[in-house]
Design a protein around this motif. Structure first.
Motif, PDB file in Angstrom:
ATOM      1  N   SER A  28       0.828  -1.204   0.000  1.00  0.00           N
ATOM      2  CA  SER A  28       0.000   0.000   0.000  1.00  0.00           C
ATOM      3  C   SER A  28       0.861   1.251   0.000  1.00  0.00           C
ATOM      4  O   SER A  28       0.520   2.260  -0.639  1.00  0.00           O
ATOM      5  CB  SER A  28      -0.936   0.003   1.215  1.00  0.00           C
ATOM      6  N   ALA A  29       2.000   1.195   0.710  1.00  0.00           N
ATOM      7  CA  ALA A  29       2.918   2.333   0.703  1.00  0.00           C
ATOM      8  C   ALA A  29       3.452   2.583  -0.701  1.00  0.00           C
ATOM      9  O   ALA A  29       3.540   3.730  -1.153  1.00  0.00           O
ATOM     10  CB  ALA A  29       4.070   2.088   1.680  1.00  0.00           C
ATOM     11  N   GLN A  30       3.808   1.500  -1.389  1.00  0.00           N
ATOM     12  CA  GLN A  30       4.320   1.643  -2.750  1.00  0.00           C
ATOM     13  C   GLN A  30       3.253   2.193  -3.690  1.00  0.00           C
ATOM     14  O   GLN A  30       3.524   3.082  -4.504  1.00  0.00           O
ATOM     15  CB  GLN A  30       4.821   0.290  -3.264  1.00  0.00           C
ATOM     16  N   VAL A  31       2.024   1.684  -3.573  1.00  0.00           N
ATOM     17  CA  VAL A  31       0.954   2.119  -4.472  1.00  0.00           C
ATOM     18  C   VAL A  31       0.612   3.587  -4.243  1.00  0.00           C
ATOM     19  O   VAL A  31       0.499   4.384  -5.184  1.00  0.00           O
ATOM     20  CB  VAL A  31      -0.294   1.231  -4.295  1.00  0.00           C
ATOM     21  N   LEU A  32       0.444   3.976  -2.962  1.00  0.00           N
ATOM     22  CA  LEU A  32       0.128   5.370  -2.659  1.00  0.00           C
ATOM     23  C   LEU A  32       1.257   6.295  -3.100  1.00  0.00           C
ATOM     24  O   LEU A  32       1.016   7.383  -3.636  1.00  0.00           O
ATOM     25  CB  LEU A  32      -0.125   5.534  -1.157  1.00  0.00           C
ATOM     26  N   LEU A  38       3.067   9.459  -9.968  1.00  0.00           N
ATOM     27  CA  LEU A  38       2.390   9.539 -11.262  1.00  0.00           C
ATOM     28  C   LEU A  38       2.178  10.991 -11.653  1.00  0.00           C
ATOM     29  O   LEU A  38       2.404  11.382 -12.803  1.00  0.00           O
ATOM     30  CB  LEU A  38       1.049   8.803 -11.197  1.00  0.00           C
ATOM     31  N   ALA A  39       1.738  11.811 -10.670  1.00  0.00           N
ATOM     32  CA  ALA A  39       1.510  13.230 -10.953  1.00  0.00           C
ATOM     33  C   ALA A  39       2.807  13.913 -11.386  1.00  0.00           C
ATOM     34  O   ALA A  39       2.826  14.681 -12.364  1.00  0.00           O
ATOM     35  CB  ALA A  39       0.934  13.923  -9.719  1.00  0.00           C
ATOM     36  N   SER A  40       3.900  13.614 -10.674  1.00  0.00           N
ATOM     37  CA  SER A  40       5.174  14.246 -11.045  1.00  0.00           C
ATOM     38  C   SER A  40       5.685  13.726 -12.383  1.00  0.00           C
ATOM     39  O   SER A  40       6.281  14.481 -13.165  1.00  0.00           O
ATOM     40  CB  SER A  40       6.220  14.009  -9.949  1.00  0.00           C
ATOM     41  N   SER A  41       5.435  12.438 -12.667  1.00  0.00           N
ATOM     42  CA  SER A  41       5.899  11.883 -13.944  1.00  0.00           C
ATOM     43  C   SER A  41       5.138  12.483 -15.120  1.00  0.00           C
ATOM     44  O   SER A  41       5.688  12.623 -16.220  1.00  0.00           O
ATOM     45  CB  SER A  41       5.751  10.357 -13.944  1.00  0.00           C
ATOM     46  N   ILE A  42       3.870  12.841 -14.896  1.00  0.00           N
ATOM     47  CA  ILE A  42       3.095  13.501 -15.955  1.00  0.00           C
ATOM     48  C   ILE A  42       3.713  14.860 -16.278  1.00  0.00           C
ATOM     49  O   ILE A  42       3.872  15.238 -17.447  1.00  0.00           O
ATOM     50  CB  ILE A  42       1.622  13.661 -15.530  1.00  0.00           C
ATOM     51  N   ILE A  43       4.085  15.591 -15.217  1.00  0.00           N
ATOM     52  CA  ILE A  43       4.723  16.895 -15.409  1.00  0.00           C
ATOM     53  C   ILE A  43       6.059  16.733 -16.125  1.00  0.00           C
ATOM     54  O   ILE A  43       6.375  17.467 -17.069  1.00  0.00           O
ATOM     55  CB  ILE A  43       4.912  17.597 -14.046  1.00  0.00           C
ATOM     56  N   LEU A  44       6.860  15.740 -15.680  1.00  0.00           N
ATOM     57  CA  LEU A  44       8.158  15.512 -16.297  1.00  0.00           C
ATOM     58  C   LEU A  44       8.015  15.125 -17.769  1.00  0.00           C
ATOM     59  O   LEU A  44       8.782  15.582 -18.621  1.00  0.00           O
ATOM     60  CB  LEU A  44       8.915  14.415 -15.541  1.00  0.00           C
ATOM     61  N   ALA A 160       8.222   4.470   5.812  1.00  0.00           N
ATOM     62  CA  ALA A 160       9.449   5.102   5.315  1.00  0.00           C
ATOM     63  C   ALA A 160       9.427   5.172   3.787  1.00  0.00           C
ATOM     64  O   ALA A 160       9.782   6.196   3.187  1.00  0.00           O
ATOM     65  CB  ALA A 160      10.669   4.330   5.806  1.00  0.00           C
ATOM     66  N   ILE A 161       9.007   4.080   3.152  1.00  0.00           N
ATOM     67  CA  ILE A 161       8.930   4.051   1.688  1.00  0.00           C
ATOM     68  C   ILE A 161       7.909   5.066   1.187  1.00  0.00           C
ATOM     69  O   ILE A 161       8.156   5.817   0.235  1.00  0.00           O
ATOM     70  CB  ILE A 161       8.560   2.638   1.198  1.00  0.00           C
ATOM     71  N   LEU A 162       6.747   5.114   1.863  1.00  0.00           N
ATOM     72  CA  LEU A 162       5.662   5.998   1.423  1.00  0.00           C
ATOM     73  C   LEU A 162       6.078   7.464   1.469  1.00  0.00           C
ATOM     74  O   LEU A 162       5.969   8.184   0.468  1.00  0.00           O
ATOM     75  CB  LEU A 162       4.434   5.763   2.294  1.00  0.00           C
ATOM     76  N   TRP A 163       6.566   7.910   2.627  1.00  0.00           N
ATOM     77  CA  TRP A 163       6.882   9.334   2.765  1.00  0.00           C
ATOM     78  C   TRP A 163       8.119   9.718   1.977  1.00  0.00           C
ATOM     79  O   TRP A 163       8.256  10.848   1.512  1.00  0.00           O
ATOM     80  CB  TRP A 163       7.041   9.691   4.243  1.00  0.00           C
ATOM     81  N   THR A 165       8.784   8.405  -0.963  1.00  0.00           N
ATOM     82  CA  THR A 165       8.294   8.517  -2.339  1.00  0.00           C
ATOM     83  C   THR A 165       7.455   9.773  -2.531  1.00  0.00           C
ATOM     84  O   THR A 165       7.566  10.461  -3.554  1.00  0.00           O
ATOM     85  CB  THR A 165       7.467   7.269  -2.710  1.00  0.00           C
ATOM     86  N   ILE A 166       6.588  10.078  -1.543  1.00  0.00           N
ATOM     87  CA  ILE A 166       5.745  11.273  -1.636  1.00  0.00           C
ATOM     88  C   ILE A 166       6.603  12.538  -1.684  1.00  0.00           C
ATOM     89  O   ILE A 166       6.390  13.429  -2.520  1.00  0.00           O
ATOM     90  CB  ILE A 166       4.762  11.333  -0.450  1.00  0.00           C
ATOM     91  N   THR A 167       7.580  12.611  -0.789  1.00  0.00           N
ATOM     92  CA  THR A 167       8.466  13.774  -0.769  1.00  0.00           C
ATOM     93  C   THR A 167       9.234  13.911  -2.079  1.00  0.00           C
ATOM     94  O   THR A 167       9.386  15.015  -2.623  1.00  0.00           O
ATOM     95  CB  THR A 167       9.458  13.671   0.405  1.00  0.00           C
ATOM     96  N   ASP A 168       9.709  12.782  -2.582  1.00  0.00           N
ATOM     97  CA  ASP A 168      10.428  12.770  -3.858  1.00  0.00           C
ATOM     98  C   ASP A 168       9.534  13.297  -4.971  1.00  0.00           C
ATOM     99  O   ASP A 168       9.949  14.155  -5.776  1.00  0.00           O
ATOM    100  CB  ASP A 168      10.889  11.342  -4.160  1.00  0.00           C
ATOM    101  N   GLY A 169       8.289  12.807  -5.038  1.00  0.00           N
ATOM    102  CA  GLY A 169       7.384  13.217  -6.104  1.00  0.00           C
ATOM    103  C   GLY A 169       7.039  14.700  -6.044  1.00  0.00           C
ATOM    104  O   GLY A 169       7.028  15.398  -7.070  1.00  0.00           O
ATOM    105  N   ILE A 170       6.760  15.194  -4.841  1.00  0.00           N
ATOM    106  CA  ILE A 170       6.389  16.606  -4.693  1.00  0.00           C
ATOM    107  C   ILE A 170       7.566  17.521  -5.037  1.00  0.00           C
ATOM    108  O   ILE A 170       7.415  18.501  -5.781  1.00  0.00           O
ATOM    109  CB  ILE A 170       5.892  16.883  -3.255  1.00  0.00           C
ATOM    110  N   LEU A 171       8.739  17.218  -4.493  1.00  0.00           N
ATOM    111  CA  LEU A 171       9.919  18.039  -4.784  1.00  0.00           C
ATOM    112  C   LEU A 171      10.266  18.013  -6.269  1.00  0.00           C
ATOM    113  O   LEU A 171      10.625  19.044  -6.861  1.00  0.00           O
ATOM    114  CB  LEU A 171      11.114  17.545  -3.965  1.00  0.00           C
ATOM    115  N   THR A 172      10.154  16.836  -6.891  1.00  0.00           N
ATOM    116  CA  THR A 172      10.455  16.712  -8.319  1.00  0.00           C
ATOM    117  C   THR A 172       9.525  17.578  -9.149  1.00  0.00           C
ATOM    118  O   THR A 172       9.961  18.289 -10.069  1.00  0.00           O
ATOM    119  CB  THR A 172      10.347  15.241  -8.771  1.00  0.00           C
ATOM    120  N   ALA A 173       8.226  17.546  -8.826  1.00  0.00           N
ATOM    121  CA  ALA A 173       7.248  18.351  -9.569  1.00  0.00           C
ATOM    122  C   ALA A 173       7.536  19.845  -9.415  1.00  0.00           C
ATOM    123  O   ALA A 173       7.512  20.608 -10.394  1.00  0.00           O
ATOM    124  CB  ALA A 173       5.836  18.028  -9.085  1.00  0.00           C
ATOM    125  N   ILE A 174       7.825  20.272  -8.178  1.00  0.00           N
ATOM    126  CA  ILE A 174       8.093  21.700  -7.930  1.00  0.00           C
ATOM    127  C   ILE A 174       9.342  22.159  -8.674  1.00  0.00           C
ATOM    128  O   ILE A 174       9.345  23.207  -9.342  1.00  0.00           O
ATOM    129  CB  ILE A 174       8.244  21.956  -6.409  1.00  0.00           C
TER     130      ILE A 174
END
Length: 455
Positions: A28-32, A38-44, A160-163, A165-174
């Motif tokens: 579930s951590a990986q999926v979330l 996914l959102a950041s990859s769309i931007i990229l 640990a995996i979830l947060w 990944t979330i932090t990575d995605g948000i920072l990447t998008a910004i």
């Protein structure tokens, strides 16, 4: 039902429940996390060119290849130890982690120069050295992560995996929206190591046992030396490296034969098609190793039987999860790929590559399960031999298929996976496990004869 069968059933149910919960938290951590990614990859995908994706593929492939042998350099041994050996070995484990981390940093930093020269792209050097600094952060959390894995605290591991990944995605998008290009992908991957460290260290049992980890209080007879740590960890690390090489050899060869732009298209198709399913499979491998190494509540004479039951049950469970996800992705790909990521990827020829790579994920859990099983029973060399052999076969396939382009490469990868993964699983299941079971029964019979003789 006799008492033995009832007792076995009583032991088996909690074990299955524990593994299911471990897989739930990690999966579930990986999926979330992948949803955020996914959102950041769309931007990229809409902002960056295939060339930049190709550069990122080279950097991340090198990072994974170097990082993999160090990731479980001590944790694989710590998970299998009893309590006395564990606490006595922690100081040496920490030193071993630092040796591995510094070696990895130096190796990737030095590798950046010949790669830049080979690809005629000097802009690769600085991002690779920055990415290499993350190795120097890992030892601050490696022991704490090993303790959580050993305790089967997959809720903490999943968090640990979830947060991360979330932090990575948000920072990447910004950063991507700020126009930082390749730095928008590399910089967050270094910063999120701090998130991983903080979560694993928070309320970790290791803090409560700091007095037990001092060298002067350690038990010398039960403590593992640095040499022992490196020997055991290197065997596991080489097995893991062979898996990672198998998973990244396609990036290196596609870039070599078809160029960085084609590699960018392949990298995009691979990550968008297998991103979610590979995340679940990696979580499955992490949970499975701890699950197979857990010998609590197992009778000595039923350990091999219980191991085989756990392995089969876990494999069925992960296939029930991944097969529907992959099938749905493959069917809907022509619709959502251009809609979500942009039609320019369809024009670049990413759709058939996407579908074929996605289908190869149907049997990838089988290879992961078999590898973790072999490592857990001390057959790291056999696991290494298989993965190196499969990697060689994969390299030959990609080299031959590259003459006809990316789609032919993706088709070759699918065919090789469909043949090799089930065949290897059948071999291990019917020969290795069966022979171990027979040897254990013979050993038990000899033990019983000795007991009757003494009586």
């Amino acid at each position: 039902m006799n008492n033995a069968s009832k007792q076995s059933s009583d032991i088996e149910q909690p074990a299955k429940s524990t593994f299911s919960m471990s897989l739930f938290w990690l999966g579930s951590a990986q999926v979330l996390g992948r949803i955020v990614r996914l959102a950041s990859s769309i931007i990229l995908a809409r902002l960056l060119t295939p060339e930049v994706f190709g550069q990122v593929a080279i950097i991340l492939a090198c990072f994974e290849l170097i990082c993999t042998p160090t990731r479980r350099i001590t944790s694989a041994a710590l998970i299998k130890m009893d309590d006395d050996s564990l606490f006595a070995s922690l100081p040496n484990a920490n030193r071993t982690n630092w040796i591995a981390a510094i070696t990895a940093f130096v190796a990737m930093s030095l590798l950046s120069w010949p790669l830049a020269f080979f690809n005629q792209d000097s802009t690769l050097i600085a991002p690779m050295i920055l990415m290499a600094t993350s190795y120097l952060l890992l030892p601050f959390g490696m022991l704490y992560a090993a303790i959580n894995l050993r305790a089967n605290n997959m809720r903490r591991v999943g968090r640990a995996i979830l947060w991360q990944t979330i932090t990575d995605g948000i920072l990447t998008a910004i950063l991507a929206l700020s126009g930082l290009g390749i730095w928008a992908i590399i910089l967050p991957k270094v910063l999120v190591i701090f998130v991983w460290i903080a979560i694993h260290r928070y309320h970790n049992p290791l803090f409560q046992a700091q007095s037990l980890t001092k060298p002067d209080q350690a038990k010398p007879r039960s403590a593992w030396t640095i040499t022992q740590m490196l020997r055991f960890g290197s065997q596991v690390g080489l097995s893991d490296f062979s898996i990672t090489l198998r998973q990244n050899i396609d990036y290196l060869l596609v870039g070599y034969f078809l160029g960085i732009e084609a590699l960018g298209i392949y990298f995009f198709a691979f990550n968008t098609s297998l991103g979610i399913s590979l995340g679940i499979i990696q979580s499955y491998g992490t949970a499975l190793y701890s699950h197979l190494c857990d010998k609590s509540n197992q009778a000595w004479d039923s350990m091999e039987v219980e191991l085989q039951k756990r392995y089969v049950h876990s494999l069925k469970l992960i296939l029930k999860i991944t097969v529907p996800v992959i099938a749905l992705q493959s069917i809907l790909a022509p619709i959502y790929l251009p809609f979500v990521y942009g039609s320019h990827w369809i024009e670049a020829g990413a759709l058939p590559v996407f579908v074929l790579l996605c289908l190869s994920g149907l049997v990838r859990p089988i290879g992961e399960a078999t590898s973790q099983l072999l490592i857990s029973i001390g057959e790291s060399r056999l696991n290494l031999s298989f993965n190196l052999g499969f990697t060689l076969l994969l390299a030959i396939t990609i080299s031959v298929c590259s003459q006809w382009g990316l789609t032919a490469i993706a088709l070759g990868i699918l065919v090789i996976h469909l043949i090799a993964m089930p065949a290897f699983n059948l071999y291990i299941h019917h020969f290795i496990l069966s022979s171990r079971k027979g040897a254990k029964q013979d050993q038990l019979k000899g033990f019983n004869r000795e007991v009757h003789h003494d009586a």
